[in-house]
Write an enzyme that holds these catalytic residues in place. Structure first.
Site, PDB file in Angstrom:
ATOM      1  N   TYR A 175      74.696 -17.433  71.923  1.00 46.36           N
ATOM      2  CA  TYR A 175      75.203 -17.454  73.294  1.00 46.36           C
ATOM      3  C   TYR A 175      76.613 -18.034  73.391  1.00 46.36           C
ATOM      4  CZ  TYR A 175      70.920 -15.939  75.541  1.00 46.36           C
ATOM      5  OH  TYR A 175      69.856 -15.191  75.972  1.00 46.36           O
ATOM      6  N   LYS A 223      63.295 -20.283  62.451  1.00 46.45           N
ATOM      7  CA  LYS A 223      63.063 -19.240  61.449  1.00 46.45           C
ATOM      8  C   LYS A 223      63.709 -19.751  60.171  1.00 46.45           C
ATOM      9  CE  LYS A 223      61.803 -15.022  60.221  1.00 46.45           C
ATOM     10  NZ  LYS A 223      60.423 -14.532  60.159  1.00 46.45           N
ATOM     11  N   ASP A 236      60.115 -15.399  77.864  1.00 46.25           N
ATOM     12  CA  ASP A 236      59.617 -14.216  78.582  1.00 46.25           C
ATOM     13  C   ASP A 236      58.166 -13.951  78.201  1.00 46.25           C
ATOM     14  OD1 ASP A 236      62.077 -13.806  79.833  1.00 46.25           O
ATOM     15  OD2 ASP A 236      62.017 -11.636  79.526  1.00 46.25           O
TER      16      ASP A 236
HETATM   17  C1  IPM Z   1      67.507 -16.097  81.206  1.00 47.57           C
HETATM   18  C2  IPM Z   1      68.287 -14.825  81.264  1.00 47.57           C
HETATM   19  C3  IPM Z   1      69.727 -15.112  80.864  1.00 47.57           C
HETATM   20  C4  IPM Z   1      69.707 -15.619  79.435  1.00 47.57           C
HETATM   21  C5  IPM Z   1      70.709 -13.970  81.010  1.00 47.57           C
HETATM   22  C6  IPM Z   1      70.637 -13.343  82.367  1.00 47.57           C
HETATM   23  C7  IPM Z   1      72.111 -14.418  80.681  1.00 47.57           C
HETATM   24  O1  IPM Z   1      67.724 -13.852  80.462  1.00 47.57           O
HETATM   25  O2  IPM Z   1      67.836 -17.027  81.968  1.00 47.57           O
HETATM   26  O3  IPM Z   1      66.562 -16.191  80.414  1.00 47.57           O
HETATM   27  O4  IPM Z   1      69.744 -14.834  78.499  1.00 47.57           O
HETATM   28  O5  IPM Z   1      69.660 -16.823  79.276  1.00 47.57           O
HETATM   29 MN    MN Z   2      65.872 -14.478  79.535  1.00 46.24          MN
END
Ligand code: IPM
Ligand code: MN
Length: 348
Positions: A137, A188, A249
């Site tokens: 990131y 990992k 997620d």
């Molecule tokens: C999250 C989202 C963000 C991330 C995106 C929208 C930049 O997926 O908050 O999990 O990847 O962190």
């Molecule tokens: Mn996300």
């Protein structure tokens, strides 16, 4: 009476709708718990970008910095190209305010149906702490010979001792304060030998200072398996940025869906405001139809209140959500009706 300065970013799509319900719940808990808030609205997001060409100016960032916490709905409109708001706004705020912990609970509330057959609330109650400022990131890398057969793209994962150590301390502190006192490092290390080594050594070195916290390790692929088959294995999970993005997620799915997943982007030092948001997006397809579920946004409010030190109010908001989830069954309820019920519950 304490007054907290809050930045409110409704954003796009269903963002403002769900945040409005959160603010109604906030009105109700303020009265009961004897504090006030000064709310400053910020017009940010995709619509604003399309109208003005501006994502987030330095001036706006400075104004956000002058608050105690940020309450965010969701940003994103279909006409804005990918990356503009993600990097230009969300990640910019996370990085500029050094919100180095992304705190994401994975909790199955009673009455909520998990897609994992037979899963019970007792078996699913943990928190993922995602490092929020580094890894891929950070944006390191580049492209050469773009558009040719010789194109090369690199996307590097940045990991610093400083960055890993500070989230590790936060993770051990949180684990130490919880009943189970169990912390899992998720990485990992068998393949990412450089970054993995740094994470592994920091985990165990910092862990020596927390003798009461039991340490465990899982590879990120195995974590995906265990999130589904043995969520009871986890209490607090600490991981790097991209792995944390992906596994949360999955965690959201296990706990009953994105409509319940919430998160805090924390700067635990207090040097800058932390930001609280539901994990879901702006859902443009259902915006304005009055069916968006504000539950995750209200849970984000609960995290925000805890961050402000309003622990009783935070607990009341979470308890109201828990009661609501237990009573609602499978019936779907409109955005405002959910807000009505939550306001009633926190007021009773
Ligand atoms: C999250 C989202 C963000 C991330 C995106 C929208 C930049 O997926 O908050 O999990 O990847 O962190
Ligand atoms: Mn996300």
């Amino acid at each position: 009476m304490t007054d907290h300065r809050l930045a409110i970013i409704g954003g796009d799509g269903i963002g403002p709708e769900v945040v409005d319900q959160g603010l109604r719940v906030l009105d109700a808990v303020e009265q009961r718990h004897g504090f006030t808030t000064t709310r400053i609205d910020f017009d940010l997001g995709g619509r604003r970008y399309l109208d003005t060409g501006e994502v987030l100016s330095d001036e706006t960032l400075a104004e956000l910095d002058d608050t105690d916490a940020i309450y965010l709905g969701a940003v994103g409109t279909p006409d804005v190209p990918p990356g503009v708001l993600e990097r230009g706004m969300l990640l910019r705020i996370r990085f500029a305010f050094d919100q180095y912990v992304n705190h994401r609970p994975v909790k199955l509330y009673p009455g909520v149906t998990s897609p994992v057959a037979g899963l019970t609330p007792e078996r699913c109650d943990f928190v993922v702490l995602r490092e929020n400022t580094e890894s891929v990131y950070a944006g390191a890398g580049g492209t050469v010979h773009r558009g040719t057969a010789a194109e090369i793209a690199t996307q590097e994962s940045l990991n610093t001792r400083h960055g890993v150590e500070r989230i590790m301390r936060h993770a051990f502190d949180l684990a130490d304060a919880r009943e189970r006192r169990h912390l899992t490092l998720c990485h990992k290390t068998n393949v990412l030998v450089h970054a993995g080594d740094l994470w592994w050594r920091t985990f165990h070195e910092v862990g020596e200072e927390y003798p009461r916290v039991e340490r465990d390790y899982v590879h990120v692929d195995a974590a995906c398996l265990y999130f589904v088959t043995q969520p009871e294995r986890f209490d607090v999970v600490v991981t790097e940025n991209l792995f944390g993005d992906i596994i949360t997620d999955l965690g959201a799915a296990v706990q009953g869906g994105m409509g319940l997943a919430t998160s805090g982007n924390l700067n635990p030092t207090g040097a800058h405001p932390s930001m609280f948001e539901p994990v879901h997006g702006s859902a443009p397809d259902i915006a304005g139809t009055g069916v968006a579920d504000p539950t995750a946004a209200v849970l984000a409010l609960s995290l925000l209140l805890a961050d402000l030190g309003e622990h009783d109010a935070a607990a009341d908001v979470e308890a109201a959500v828990a009661t609501w989830l237990a009573e609602r069954g499978d019936a779907s309820t409109g955005t405002v009706e959910v807000g009505d019920r939550l306001v009633e519950l926190v007021s009773s």
